[in-house]
Design an enzyme around this catalytic site. Structure first.
Site, mmCIF file in Angstrom:
data_model
loop_
_atom_site.group_PDB
_atom_site.id
_atom_site.type_symbol
_atom_site.label_atom_id
_atom_site.label_comp_id
_atom_site.label_asym_id
_atom_site.label_seq_id
_atom_site.Cartn_x
_atom_site.Cartn_y
_atom_site.Cartn_z
ATOM 1 N N LEU A 15 0.812 -1.213 0.000
ATOM 2 C CA LEU A 15 0.000 0.000 0.000
ATOM 3 C C LEU A 15 0.844 1.260 0.000
ATOM 4 O O LEU A 15 0.427 2.289 -0.531
ATOM 5 C CB LEU A 15 -0.931 0.014 1.228
ATOM 6 C CG LEU A 15 -1.944 -1.128 1.322
ATOM 7 C CD1 LEU A 15 -2.717 -1.038 2.636
ATOM 8 C CD2 LEU A 15 -2.897 -1.092 0.140
ATOM 9 N N ASP A 135 4.966 15.286 10.254
ATOM 10 C CA ASP A 135 5.055 14.820 8.866
ATOM 11 C C ASP A 135 3.676 14.891 8.194
ATOM 12 O O ASP A 135 3.237 13.955 7.532
ATOM 13 C CB ASP A 135 5.601 13.390 8.801
ATOM 14 C CG ASP A 135 6.091 13.022 7.396
ATOM 15 O OD1 ASP A 135 6.260 13.929 6.564
ATOM 16 O OD2 ASP A 135 6.285 11.822 7.141
#
Length: 765
Positions: A15, A135
């Protein structure tokens, strides 16, 4: 295959992959439920142990619908490595959504608001728990489709997250360079030594870049050659950015830096939303931490946007649809000021129609009383502004060209850019069509209002004429033989002249109103022709966007004559012309074929090379792709843009006719009102004369009681008593006339008020 005690996965079901871990699609061994497992690589174990376990601890602490759920922490069978078992989001990340050609120029407004709501809610949960993410980027925002088909976005990848209060600092560097705060970028990317400490506001910078990316489809700071090829200029753009600027770019090598203070015109967000969003972006994309907003202010301002409701307003004169964002508890006055900012139409000159009916908006009441609007069923605002139409950028300007040689990666990128421009052309074509529909529908409704005004005014005029004629007959019967000549002039001749003048004025008003009705009927017939031409030009064959149910816009009941003029079908129901593909359909057909070739290019770019036959097919696909793109843009320009511009010119002419008709009706109404006022003056004069006659009769009676009876004349003249009875009859008739004229005057005043003031300095209706 790899597995833990309860889950298994295949390493081909990747993924996502980062510097320290890979994420795979996995299944529960017992239930078959799909999950995502995060497997850490060797590099991750080189980090200090407290850093390795930090992600586990952070995720266990969090529990929110906009934060990815942690189901379990398990160990793989052989290596006994720790893996995270998390919620699986089948729709990929926000980055994958933005990389789709349909969203090359940013998300639609409704979807962007969902992203904003989810990101703000998720970040608010992080701050409540004292967590800094470090992030934030579209790739770390996953998309899940809810049970009702709605998008749900969730923050993920907490590998760089740590606990940090608002007043605390950290010195370690994490993140992705395009979304990295400039101070962190300087040390992590440029490798420049500096001793700066960083606070929680670094997440705000990343959120700002992410929101800009979601709104526009591109990054806010772009040096020539791209962010990763020209890192020094990238740093310069972010650090030299002026206050208030939200984007910067270098267009050519060694060229100057260009700043943007607004979102690009290609953005799909309305100006109403942009006006709310841009100040937020400007204040969180601020390098100096002292000038940057804190999270409290960020949450307050974004929540303010998300709590607002949108009211759709179509400016009929300008031919532009506006989205007005206000709070439900705001007053109508605040709504009108917001409309003023977007349309430049002052509140006192704003008049609205909704679903064919006039809307009277009281400034002091709550905006909650405004009807529920949609883009297809907005409030219609009319004024005397010049039609300007929708402002947009020609998609042809954003179409890249293929390189002559076969370069699989370059060909894929070019095809993606061209396809994105094609989808933009399709969206614009639909918007232009909707604009034409709203123009025609709005004009139809305005004419119905004017026709109703004509009928109402004409009825008042005819009623006034009827009573004037009756009063003239009464006045003639009151002229009694034998009256002194001076009395005849005062009571009969002068009264007859004044009433006759009023009747002549009202007759002319009646004629003017009938001529106005003929003019409106002629304009209605023009609209019917425009509707039919629009049906032939745009069609409704198989385009899903065109085969929608008609919006709930029900015009007022009209007479059978008007229904015949307008035709049996409403303005928004376009006729279907078999065998004649609409421009929308043609564009969609080109896009479908281009999309098929694009998918082939997407597969080919992952291969090291192509065989001879495959390469020849690839070249043919490039030629076909270019031909389809050229055809698509040609249809857009010739069938959509040019006809839309022609419709704007025609719309402007029709609006001028409407303005002239409206002003003419107001002047006629003023004339009728003046006649009514004059008639009231006649009645007052008559009452005064009657009072004098009554006084004279009393005097004559007093004298008659003292004098002998007069001789009988062969032709008896009227006594003062008979004269008084005649004048009383005339007075009663005039009183009835004055009463009816007063009622009519009130109707005229309301009509004139509805029509507005065409003679004002601004010329607004």
């Amino acid at each position: 295959m790899q597995s833990t005690a309860n889950y298994l996965w295949h390493t081909d079901d990747l993924l996502g992959q980062g510097a320290t871990a890979s994420v795979y699609k996995a299944r529960n061994k017992k239930s078959g439920e799909l999950v995502a497992v995060k497997v850490f690589n060797t590099t991750s174990y080189l980090r200090p142990r407290e850093v390795q376990v930090r992600e586990f601890e952070v995720l266990r602490k969090l529990n929110h619908q906009n934060i990815i759920k942690l189901f379990a922490v398990e160990e793989t069978g052989g290596s006994r490595q720790k893996v995270l078992v998390m919620e699986y989001c089948s729709s990929g990340s926000l980055l994958s959504v933005l990389e789709s050609p349909e969203n090359a120029f940013g998300l639609p407004e409704d979807e962007f608001l969902v992203v904003l709501r989810c990101v703000v809610a998720g970040m608010n949960h992080l701050r409540e728990n004292g967590i800094v993410h470090r992030d934030i980027k579209p790739g770390n925002i996953m998309r899940l489709v809810g049970e009702e088909g709605q998008s749900i976005y969730k923050l993920t990848d907490f590998g760089a997250a740590r606990e940090l209060d608002d007043d605390e600092k950290f010195v370690s560097v994490y993140g992705t360079e395009e979304y990295l705060h400039p101070d962190m970028y300087e040390r992590a990317v440029l490798r420049k030594p500096q001793q700066k400490a960083f606070g929680v506001t670094v997440d705000l910078w990343s959120i700002g870049v992410t929101l800009y990316h979601a709104a526009t489809g591109s990054l806010p700071f772009i040096p020539f050659g791209g962010p990763r090829r020209n890192k020094e200029i990238m740093y310069r753009i972010t650090t030299e950015k002026p206050a208030g600027a939200i984007a910067g770019a270098q267009r050519r090598e060694n060229g100057p830096l260009e700043w943007s203070y607004t979102l690009p015109i290609t953005c799909q967000l309305s100006l109403g939303l942009q006006s709310q969003l841009v100040p937020i972006l400007a204040n969180i994309l601020e390098v100096e931490q002292a000038k940057c907003w804190g999270f409290d202010q960020f949450f307050a301002e974004t929540s303010d946007i998300l709590q607002r409701v949108v009211i759709h307003v179509f400016s009929l004169s300008q031919a532009v649809l506006h989205h007005v964002y206000i709070h439900a508890h705001n007053t109508i006055a605040i709504f009108q000021e917001a409309v003023h900012k977007q349309t430049s139409v002052a509140p006192r000159h704003q008049e609205y129609l909704f679903e064919g009916h006039l809307c009277v908006l009281e400034p002091s009441i709550s905006a909650q009383h405004i009807a529920h609007t949609t883009a297809s069923s907005p409030l219609t605002l009319f004024s005397t502004a010049i039609p300007k139409g929708l402002a947009f950028r020609d998609p042809a300007l954003d179409v890249p060209k293929f390189v002559p040689k076969v370069d699989l990666q370059a060909d894929y990128n070019t095809a993606k850019g061209v396809l994105g421009a094609g989808y933009q052309a399709l969206r614009l074509a639909r918007v232009l069509l909707d604009g034409q529909e709203l123009m025609l529908r709005g004009l139809h409704w305005v004419m119905e209002v004017l026709q109703a005004t004509c009928r109402r005014t004409l009825e008042v005029v005819r009623t006034s004429l009827l009573y004037l004629s009756s009063s003239l007959g009464t006045e003639r019967s009151s002229s009694v033989a034998g009256m002194p000549e001076i009395q005849e002039l005062k009571v009969a001749a002068e009264l007859r002249s004044r009433l006759r003048t009023l009747a002549e004025v009202l007759s002319r008003c009646s004629q003017n109103i009938m001529e106005t009705q003929e003019s409106l009927s002629s304009l209605s017939q023009e609209l019917v022709k425009s509707r039919d031409q629009g049906a032939r030009a745009w069609g409704s064959g198989g385009d899903p966007a065109m085969n929608k149910n008609p919006p709930p816009c029900t015009a007022p009941d009209t007479s059978q004559e008007e229904k015949t003029i307008w035709g049996p079908a409403p303005i928004w129901e376009f006729e279907e012309h078999l065998g004649n593909l609409s421009s929308i359909q043609q564009i969609q057909c080109c896009l479908d074929k281009m999309n098929f070739i694009y998918k082939q290019f997407k597969k080919s770019r992952m291969r090291p090379g192509l065989g001879y036959n495959e390469e020849q097919i690839h070249k043919l696909d490039k030629m076909n792709f270019s031909h389809l793109a050229k055809r698509l843009l040609q249809v857009f320009q010739e069938e959509c843009v040019q006809k839309y511009q022609a419709s704007l010119v025609t719309h402007g002419k029709r609006m001028r006719v409407v303005h002239e008709t409206r002003n003419h009706l107001r002047l006629v109404g003023c004339s009728v009102a003046a006649c009514n006022t004059e008639a009231q003056g006649v009645q007052e004069s008559l009452s005064k004369i009657l009072e004098e006659l009554s006084h004279q009769l009393l005097q004559d009676r007093a004298k008659g009681a003292q004098a002998s009876p007069p001789p009988i004349a062969p032709y008896p003249s009227p006594t003062p008593k008979d004269l008084l009875l005649h004048m009383q009859e005339l007075c009663e008739g005039m009183k009835l006339l004055a009463s009816d004229l007063l009622d009519n005057n009130r109707i005229i005043e309301r009509t004139v008020k509805d029509l507005g003031d065409p003679l004002g300095s601004t010329g607004v209706w």
